[in-house]
Design a protein around this motif. Structure first.
Motif: not given
Length: 288
Positions: A220-248
């Motif tokens: 989706f964005h270069p900022l996340w190109h090198e992010a590992d899966r665990d970090a993305l899962e933590r971000l999603d669980a704490h902030w984004c909740h599977g919501n694309f607008r929240r990820w933006a």
């Protein structure tokens, strides 16, 4: 008057220099409609999700059968963006249809709905006389295929839905309708019995799963190109909740804060973004 005097100046022979015809400017073609990412996020890419194919097939079926389609999902899951993306690709036979888009104003009336339809379909006749306007609108809808997309359709009341049914049920109408609603708006549509019986496709857009986040967000964005899966899962669980607008939103805030940190302290290694976001962003909100 002599024949020479009657000759138009542009065609008359010149006694001096020959006048050059002005260069013809080619007509401008309208730019194709490109879906805009939330917050006009720079660097964001359009990543097709698995249900994009279901949406494309549903639109094709709806346009082909001149039916009604209901598209629902939580606020921020990407309903309108996905719809714009698929329509920009012009799936058959939707590409043959004239596209009309409208967002009903809050608490619409049949008169305001007529006005919105006039704008959406570029009709010249204003709806001052409802009977004359309805006759003209029905002639327009009979002349060629139309695909009418109604965003925030849950704002319509029973009378406005009946007006759409009146247009849709005209035996000459070449009309397909896509109704887009939030998750809570599905109950509004279900109460319209005449609508349920005429709906050919009903598609509910899901939230991103953990597997979706791991697959989609790095693309989706270069900022996340090198992010590992665990970090993305933590971000999603704490902030984004599977919501694309929240990820933006998360991407926008992280980029802004990283630029600010870099300006104050010089280039810094890519931090774990939980710490960066935690200071400025509320982790939870109602996404319905």
């Amino acid at each position: 008057m002599s024949p020479a005097a009657r000759t138009p100046a542009a065609l008359a022979p010149s006694s001096g220099r020959r006048r050059r015809a002005p260069a013809r400017t080619p007509p401008r073609r309208p730019a194709p409609a490109v879906p805009r990412h939330y917050l006009s996020l720079k660097g964001a890419e359009t990543v097709p999700l698995p249900w994009f194919a279901d949406l494309a097939r549903g639109l094709e079926q709806t346009a082909d059968q001149r039916a009604i389609m209901c598209l629902s999902g939580n606020a921020g899951v990407g309903k309108t963006f996905a719809l714009d993306t698929v329509l920009a690709a012009k799936p058959r036979p939707a590409r043959r249809a004239r596209l009309g888009r409208l967002v009903p104003r809050p608490a619409p009336t049949p008169l305001s709905l007529r006005s919105d339809l006039a704008d959406a379909l570029n009709l010249e006749a204003p709806p001052k006389d409802p009977r004359a306007f309805d006759a003209a609108l029905r002639e327009v809808l009979a002349a060629r295929d139309h695909l009418l997309v109604v965003d925030e359709a849950q704002r319509l009341d029973g009378v406005c839905f009946e007006y759409l049914r009146y247009l849709f049920d005209d035996p000459r109408a070449r009309l397909a309708i896509v109704l887009v609603v939030g998750e809570r708006g599905r109950a509004v549509l279900r109460r319209q019995k005449m609508l349920v019986s005429r709906t050919g496709v009903s598609l509910q857009i899901p939230l991103l799963t953990s597997a979706d986040v791991a697959e989609v967000i790095p693309r989706f964005h270069p900022l996340w190109h090198e992010a590992d899966r665990d970090a993305l899962e933590r971000l999603d669980a704490h902030w984004c909740h599977g919501n694309f607008r929240r990820w933006a939103q998360a991407t926008h805030h992280a980029l802004r804060l990283l630029r600010h940190t870099s300006a104050r302290h010089g280039p810094a290694p890519h931090p774990l973004l939980e710490d960066v976001l935690d200071a400025t962003w509320q982790p939870r909100e109602d996404l319905q």
